[in-house]
Write an enzyme that holds these catalytic residues in place. Structure first.
Site, mmCIF file in Angstrom:
data_model
loop_
_atom_site.group_PDB
_atom_site.id
_atom_site.type_symbol
_atom_site.label_atom_id
_atom_site.label_comp_id
_atom_site.label_asym_id
_atom_site.label_seq_id
_atom_site.Cartn_x
_atom_site.Cartn_y
_atom_site.Cartn_z
ATOM 1 N N PRO A 158 13.561 48.687 -3.894
ATOM 2 C CA PRO A 158 12.525 47.651 -3.137
ATOM 3 C C PRO A 158 12.355 46.228 -3.472
ATOM 4 C CG PRO A 158 11.184 48.504 -4.973
ATOM 5 C CD PRO A 158 12.774 49.319 -5.327
ATOM 6 N N CYS A 159 11.620 45.265 -2.009
ATOM 7 C CA CYS A 159 11.932 44.051 -2.240
ATOM 8 C C CYS A 159 10.523 43.337 -1.829
ATOM 9 C CB CYS A 159 12.747 43.961 -1.095
ATOM 10 S SG CYS A 159 12.443 44.384 0.100
#
Length: 427
Positions: A158-159
């Site tokens: 995830p970012c």
């Protein structure tokens, strides 16, 4: 290039760019990772689990991070089976039954030895569908002290930590999960890695985020190619754009074998009638994918529709591909049956007729190209509502990489491994 945030009015941050050499980037990266490792306490229970690993010498052993329900992992396994048996035979097995799949899956060149994810219900799903995986962790990756050796690492990190004002990267004091993906790579040093992410990664910080991530992976010893692809171009009945970062180890693979990853050509097209000349198939339609489920769809999310949901069209026709499947039952697309929706104002649509419902769990699983034998767990928690339990499944399916898209992205790597690396090991 490293991006640093510079304070400006109203608490906003403006990215300030610094041009650094590759060696300076590597120095910053290794320092950051060293700091992170010092903050991770040694966990005896974790080390005890790692002692149960069962890597195989004649396979490419897989470590899967942010594994979820296992869409990327299943696609990897399918690609490895296709390499050995041929695509037609592998797909026949994949589409038959779980019993037949389990009987033949060991022929794949890939063998998963370790997974990690914090989504409880997804881990339950993974365990049921990948029974041979030896070590399954449910731990914040930032608190994992030791990652096992492997030959290929996969996962979609995830970012969420990148702001709209600009990226916050390796010399920022805040931690980001992709740094820990790189930490795992530095420990395990696999020949390849595959990371999937959302299309927006390409434009975050005006493209500087992606540049920085690629330079960080390069500093860890990998040549990285970013590939923006649409799932429908590879036989998935869904318009879904995603970025795949394909990493090839510079010393172990690129320098030794001269291998460079090349994105496979799309196998499907919308140009009806031209597919014969283009050596491609027409896009898979919703009718082909889920038409047989119309009278027996299985459970689906029920309930009111928000103004956000009704702000745009949510219903495709039978001869089209689905909207992107999201990780939410409430936001699931409408089933294509019945009358189309109509626009009645700015950001306002309405249903017509009586045949209107969200797609079911089984339907969206098909659209994500999971086989019918793949079973999803709702956690069996009777303390939450039926809709709540169903939503746990929608979330798993929507978060997953479409299996056939994963297979397509991995297939060139799988074929190369079988012809070159495993052949060399065998001799």
């Amino acid at each position: 290039m490293v991006v640093v945030e510079k304070k400006r009015a109203r608490g906003k941050f403006k990215p300030e760019l610094r041009n650094l050499t590759a060696s300076e980037v590597k120095e910053i990266l290794l320092k950051k990772i060293s700091e992170e490792e010092l903050a991770v306490p040694e966990d005896m229970e974790e080390l005890k689990k790692l002692s149960k690993l069962n890597p195989l010498k004649d396979k490419f052993n897989v470590v899967s991070l942010f594994s979820g329900a296992g869409g990327l992992d299943l696609g990897l396994e399918l690609a490895g089976l296709s390499t050995v048996l041929g695509d037609s035979a592998a797909m026949d097995i994949f589409n038959s039954s779980k019993k037949n799949w389990d009987k033949n899956r060991s022929k794949s060149i890939f063998h998963t030895i370790y997974t990690n994810d914090m989504f409880k219900e997804a881990n339950m799903t993974y365990k049921e569908n990948f029974p041979s995986t030896v070590v399954q962790m449910a731990k914040d990756i930032r608190k994992v002290s030791k990652f096992p050796d492997c030959q290929i690492m996969v996962g979609g990190f995830p970012c969420p930590g990148f702001s709209e004002a600009g990226p916050r990267l390796v010399d920022d004091p805040r931690n980001f999960l992709y740094i820990h993906f790189i930490r795992a790579l530095l420990q395990a040093q696999p020949e390849f890695f595959i990371a999937e992410n959302v299309k927006g990664m390409m434009t975050l910080g005006h493209g500087e985020v992606l540049k920085q991530i690629i330079s960080d992976f390069a500093a860890a010893g990998y040549t990285v190619t970013p590939n923006l692809v649409n799932a429908r171009d590879y036989g998935v009945p869904q318009s879904r754009e995603r970025v795949f970062l394909i990493g090839v180890h510079k010393e172990k693979v690129e320098k030794k074998y001269g291998y460079k990853y090349k994105l496979p050509s799309p196998t499907h097209t919308e140009n009806e009638g031209l597919d014969i000349f283009l050596d491609k198939k027409p896009f898979v339609t919703l009718k082909e994918a889920i038409g047989d489920l119309e009278d027996a769809p299985g459970p689906y999310y029920e309930g009111a529709y928000s103004t956000i949901y009704m702000s745009r069209n949510r219903k495709k026709s039978w001869n089209e591909q689905s909207f992107t499947i999201q990780a939410s039952g409430r936001q699931a697309p409408q089933h294509p049956g019945g009358d189309p929706m109509t626009k009645i104002g700015k950001n306002k649509w309405q249903f017509n007729g009586d045949n209107n419902r969200r797609m079911s769990i089984k339907e969206i699983a098909r659209i994500q190209t999971f086989p019918d034998w793949f079973k999803f767990s709702d956690g069996e928690n009777l303390n939450i509502s039926k809709n709540g339990r169903i939503d746990k499944v929608y979330k798993q399916i929507g978060n997953a990489v479409p299996v056939l898209l994963a297979k397509a992205m991995v297939q060139p790597i799988s074929d190369f491994i079988y012809k070159e690396i495993l052949k060399e090991h065998a001799s």
